[in-house]
Motif scaffolding. Sequence first.
Motif, mmCIF file in Angstrom:
data_model
loop_
_atom_site.group_PDB
_atom_site.id
_atom_site.type_symbol
_atom_site.label_atom_id
_atom_site.label_comp_id
_atom_site.label_asym_id
_atom_site.label_seq_id
_atom_site.Cartn_x
_atom_site.Cartn_y
_atom_site.Cartn_z
ATOM 1 N N PRO A 1 -6.267 -1.490 -27.470
ATOM 2 C CA PRO A 1 -4.872 -1.748 -27.076
ATOM 3 C C PRO A 1 -4.783 -2.706 -25.896
ATOM 4 O O PRO A 1 -5.681 -2.759 -25.052
ATOM 5 C CB PRO A 1 -4.352 -0.357 -26.697
ATOM 6 N N TYR A 2 -3.688 -3.446 -25.848
ATOM 7 C CA TYR A 2 -3.405 -4.294 -24.695
ATOM 8 C C TYR A 2 -2.982 -3.387 -23.546
ATOM 9 O O TYR A 2 -1.962 -2.703 -23.617
ATOM 10 C CB TYR A 2 -2.307 -5.297 -25.037
ATOM 11 N N ILE A 3 -3.777 -3.365 -22.484
ATOM 12 C CA ILE A 3 -3.533 -2.509 -21.322
ATOM 13 C C ILE A 3 -2.863 -3.330 -20.228
ATOM 14 O O ILE A 3 -3.399 -4.339 -19.778
ATOM 15 C CB ILE A 3 -4.854 -1.914 -20.797
ATOM 16 N N ARG A 4 -1.687 -2.894 -19.800
ATOM 17 C CA ARG A 4 -0.947 -3.635 -18.765
ATOM 18 C C ARG A 4 -1.238 -3.139 -17.347
ATOM 19 O O ARG A 4 -0.996 -3.861 -16.386
ATOM 20 C CB ARG A 4 0.558 -3.552 -19.034
ATOM 21 N N GLU A 5 -1.673 -1.909 -17.222
ATOM 22 C CA GLU A 5 -1.862 -1.353 -15.882
ATOM 23 C C GLU A 5 -3.063 -0.423 -15.887
ATOM 24 O O GLU A 5 -3.236 0.379 -16.812
ATOM 25 C CB GLU A 5 -0.608 -0.603 -15.441
ATOM 26 N N SER A 6 -3.862 -0.508 -14.838
ATOM 27 C CA SER A 6 -5.128 0.214 -14.770
ATOM 28 C C SER A 6 -5.203 1.047 -13.503
ATOM 29 O O SER A 6 -4.260 1.082 -12.694
ATOM 30 C CB SER A 6 -6.275 -0.809 -14.802
ATOM 31 N N ARG A 7 -6.335 1.717 -13.319
ATOM 32 C CA ARG A 7 -6.645 2.277 -12.008
ATOM 33 C C ARG A 7 -6.852 1.111 -11.049
ATOM 34 O O ARG A 7 -7.425 0.096 -11.418
ATOM 35 C CB ARG A 7 -7.901 3.131 -12.068
ATOM 36 N N ARG A 8 -6.406 1.263 -9.810
ATOM 37 C CA ARG A 8 -6.469 0.171 -8.837
ATOM 38 C C ARG A 8 -7.122 0.682 -7.551
ATOM 39 O O ARG A 8 -6.646 1.651 -6.964
ATOM 40 C CB ARG A 8 -5.056 -0.350 -8.544
ATOM 41 N N ILE A 9 -8.180 0.020 -7.135
ATOM 42 C CA ILE A 9 -8.875 0.501 -5.939
ATOM 43 C C ILE A 9 -7.991 0.390 -4.701
ATOM 44 O O ILE A 9 -7.045 -0.402 -4.639
ATOM 45 C CB ILE A 9 -10.196 -0.269 -5.688
ATOM 46 N N ILE A 10 -8.329 1.210 -3.718
ATOM 47 C CA ILE A 10 -7.821 1.043 -2.354
ATOM 48 C C ILE A 10 -8.958 0.385 -1.582
ATOM 49 O O ILE A 10 -10.057 0.939 -1.475
ATOM 50 C CB ILE A 10 -7.458 2.393 -1.714
ATOM 51 N N GLY A 11 -8.721 -0.817 -1.094
ATOM 52 C CA GLY A 11 -9.770 -1.546 -0.395
ATOM 53 C C GLY A 11 -10.162 -0.893 0.917
ATOM 54 O O GLY A 11 -9.589 0.117 1.346
ATOM 55 N N ARG A 12 -11.112 -1.475 1.581
ATOM 56 C CA ARG A 12 -11.608 -0.918 2.838
ATOM 57 C C ARG A 12 -10.619 -1.170 3.971
ATOM 58 O O ARG A 12 -9.894 -2.167 3.968
ATOM 59 C CB ARG A 12 -12.965 -1.534 3.174
ATOM 60 N N PRO A 13 -10.585 -0.275 4.934
ATOM 61 C CA PRO A 13 -9.746 -0.533 6.109
ATOM 62 C C PRO A 13 -10.132 -1.867 6.748
ATOM 63 O O PRO A 13 -11.314 -2.209 6.830
ATOM 64 C CB PRO A 13 -10.071 0.642 7.040
ATOM 65 N N SER A 14 -9.132 -2.627 7.144
ATOM 66 C CA SER A 14 -9.377 -3.914 7.778
ATOM 67 C C SER A 14 -8.230 -4.203 8.731
ATOM 68 O O SER A 14 -7.277 -3.415 8.843
ATOM 69 C CB SER A 14 -9.511 -5.025 6.728
ATOM 70 N N TYR A 15 -8.296 -5.321 9.389
ATOM 71 C CA TYR A 15 -7.271 -5.688 10.374
ATOM 72 C C TYR A 15 -5.890 -5.682 9.713
ATOM 73 O O TYR A 15 -5.649 -6.377 8.738
ATOM 74 C CB TYR A 15 -7.567 -7.074 10.938
ATOM 75 N N GLY A 16 -4.990 -4.867 10.245
ATOM 76 C CA GLY A 16 -3.635 -4.761 9.701
ATOM 77 C C GLY A 16 -3.512 -3.782 8.552
ATOM 78 O O GLY A 16 -2.399 -3.526 8.073
ATOM 79 N N TYR A 17 -4.638 -3.224 8.097
ATOM 80 C CA TYR A 17 -4.628 -2.289 6.964
ATOM 81 C C TYR A 17 -5.503 -1.082 7.307
ATOM 82 O O TYR A 17 -6.555 -0.866 6.711
ATOM 83 C CB TYR A 17 -5.150 -2.970 5.697
ATOM 84 N N PRO A 18 -5.056 -0.260 8.256
ATOM 85 C CA PRO A 18 -5.902 0.847 8.725
ATOM 86 C C PRO A 18 -6.195 1.894 7.653
ATOM 87 O O PRO A 18 -7.203 2.594 7.729
ATOM 88 C CB PRO A 18 -5.081 1.441 9.881
ATOM 89 N N GLU A 19 -5.339 2.026 6.638
ATOM 90 C CA GLU A 19 -5.541 3.024 5.589
ATOM 91 C C GLU A 19 -6.222 2.439 4.352
ATOM 92 O O GLU A 19 -6.377 3.131 3.343
ATOM 93 C CB GLU A 19 -4.204 3.652 5.200
ATOM 94 N N GLY A 20 -6.616 1.198 4.439
ATOM 95 C CA GLY A 20 -7.267 0.559 3.309
ATOM 96 C C GLY A 20 -6.449 -0.608 2.795
ATOM 97 O O GLY A 20 -5.229 -0.537 2.680
ATOM 98 N N PHE A 21 -7.125 -1.697 2.458
ATOM 99 C CA PHE A 21 -6.434 -2.915 2.060
ATOM 100 C C PHE A 21 -5.803 -2.773 0.680
ATOM 101 O O PHE A 21 -6.365 -2.182 -0.239
ATOM 102 C CB PHE A 21 -7.395 -4.107 2.034
ATOM 103 N N SER A 22 -4.616 -3.365 0.534
ATOM 104 C CA SER A 22 -3.975 -3.479 -0.773
ATOM 105 C C SER A 22 -2.908 -4.554 -0.697
ATOM 106 O O SER A 22 -2.231 -4.708 0.331
ATOM 107 C CB SER A 22 -3.330 -2.151 -1.193
ATOM 108 N N MET A 23 -2.767 -5.326 -1.754
ATOM 109 C CA MET A 23 -1.678 -6.287 -1.856
ATOM 110 C C MET A 23 -0.405 -5.533 -2.244
ATOM 111 O O MET A 23 -0.431 -4.660 -3.116
ATOM 112 C CB MET A 23 -1.990 -7.347 -2.907
ATOM 113 N N SER A 24 0.714 -5.897 -1.608
ATOM 114 C CA SER A 24 1.964 -5.176 -1.814
ATOM 115 C C SER A 24 3.049 -6.087 -2.361
ATOM 116 O O SER A 24 2.912 -7.316 -2.366
ATOM 117 C CB SER A 24 2.431 -4.543 -0.499
ATOM 118 N N GLU A 25 4.124 -5.464 -2.778
ATOM 119 C CA GLU A 25 5.244 -6.190 -3.377
ATOM 120 C C GLU A 25 5.717 -7.336 -2.501
ATOM 121 O O GLU A 25 5.927 -8.455 -2.983
ATOM 122 C CB GLU A 25 6.402 -5.221 -3.637
#
Length: 688
Positions: free
Chosen positions: A460-484
């Motif tokens: 099947p064509y999958i539109r959405e998957s499991r998405r990692i939470i990246g490592r904490p970094s500058y400005g992202y203390p709880e883990g990096f992620s791209m946001s809306e």
Amino acid sequence: MSKSLKKLSSKACVSIYAISISVGSIGIVDLAIAQNSLPKASVRNEDCEILIVGGGVAGTATAYEGLLAGRTVCMTEITDWVGGQITAQGTSALDEAKKQRNLWFFPQGYTEFRKRIEQNYGKLNAGDCWVSVSCFIPNTAQQILVGMLQEAAQKGNGKLKWFPNTVIKKLEMSADGKLIDRAIAIQHSPAPNTPPLNTEPLSQIIEDAYRYENSPRLQKQIIRFVPLVNDKTQMQKRSSDWFVIDSTETGEIIALADVPYRLGIDPRSHLNPSSPVTTNDAYCTQGFTYTFAMEQTKEAQPQKKPESYDRYLPYYGSDPKPNLANFDTIFTYRRIWSAESENPKKNAFGVSAMKAGDISMQNWVWGNDYRPGTDKDNLIYSQAQLQRMGQLEPNGWMGGLRTETLKSGEEIALGFYYWLVAGTTDSQQKTDWKKPFPNHRLLTGLDSPMGTLHGLSKYPYIRESRRIIGRPSYGYPEGFSMSEIDVSQVDFSTELYRNKLSESTYRSLWKALSGLDAASTIRNNTDPNKIPRRTRSTIYPDAIGIAQYYLDFHPCLSEYPVEKAGNTERAGVRNGHGPAFPGQIPLRSLIPQKIDNLIVSGKNIAFSYIVAAGYRVHSYEWSVGAAAGTTADFALSEGILPYQLVEDLPMVSPQLMQLQQMLVKNNNAIAFPDTSIFNLNWSDWKIW
């Protein structure tokens, strides 16, 4: 099969099984499997520098770059085709942003693929479709991609070890748990005196495929993937002897490795203000689709009603635009083969009207999309569900998907075909009468566009998957992620946001959107209604790829089961629907927590479900795959781990700059033209 399609098939390049580079062989497993052990006599070792799990678009792109760099690449895939959504998932209509396409501003491998499509057919749009400038037959695309991988291996002196019909069952970790030392896989083939693979849909064999034992249907070969160690590699200083790339369609390896990840709808915040929920909903993901191909015929064809048709009949319908009552509209939308005609009549969309011999691929929201949204029918099991089921125990992994939901997706797709050709009702256009269109047939057979005896896509064509939470970094203390707010062009000043967000959240939203004025905005505590909005995407110092498309949603439905009469889409999921700015893919989004030699690509990287709605298209997947392959090669050469390239951000290290320069040199862009914190004029970067 029509004469035109037979003619097309005769132009095929090569079969995937003709890859002379190296194809994993099949053996027989005849020993009982203990829960925590492997049958030593039947396990075969395969060594590689880069192990790619999942041969979809991102996996293919990763392999392409790895082979050009001269690496020994192992690639596994649950189906027997490379290419993912371009091929095995049947969505062979390229989703692209208009200006990016006009500039041919794509990764080098994706550009080469488009050129070869045009060379193969004599035109880029073999289907004369109107959803895209390029629609084509999936099995032709598969053959083109195989040829590209062969040539990349020859050009770069790399080696591809290709393992079709193969799944990863278990990971073996280093003593400190930071490195994947080995990966145990199961490859399957038809048992003696049984039909070929792709005879039955995926749901009928998927559980068998993840079991070690032979079965009446499948025979198995157990493969242990290990790092390549030879004179050349021993001379190189390495922090890891290999890298594992999770390019699976549903984030299998990140689930199996139990690294932090998200699934489903993210909680509403100033970073993802369009979210309709205040707490994570892991069960509401975007719908998945089994595509199929249908051919128009001169005469009416006998149409067999599927046994499950009446169950799904209340679901089938059409959105106001386009209205499926106008069959030419739906047929030409994703037409993947346009038969020759001396005087083609044009329809309202500027393409030739449908005619006998044309082939169309179907992929519709109220048709073959299947959109579960509860814990009773979600397709991708959540972490809590996996733990309860024992799939995270040693040798317990079974793929992480609900088989019953896969089956429902297959049934609704086959029923949708019947509804198109024989149905007279419409669940969404209640006052319109739908006319039957019997002059069509479902294309089935191993030589059909989908390459299956049943006619549905292999996966099947999958539109959405499991998405990692990246490592904490500058400005992202709880883990990096791209946001809306990093990519969206949505107007956040409307009542939807003023009313639903708390005062403090709304203020934080506009502080984040203020761009170059952020410092003065924070210092002066500026009224949010007076803050001019930043009109570009977030610019990342660790950018390694590009993406742009519409934030496009196929929301889960509110009630169980999906096909319940009168069921509606989950309220608010489409709040974030809209265009995205030209954006970048940061290296941090590919680096999971906990495991140092695992790189993530495809739809599994660190971004929110809203960003994922736009970053799921073909060219994005190729871009992130190319970045993953290049990063793995660079890390092997430099003897480093990927996280070390970004641990000093926002300061950019010399090695990170070297990686970025390597990507650019190889024509894999890391930024759109004129990307700058001072350039706020992105109005001409149209999606369509």
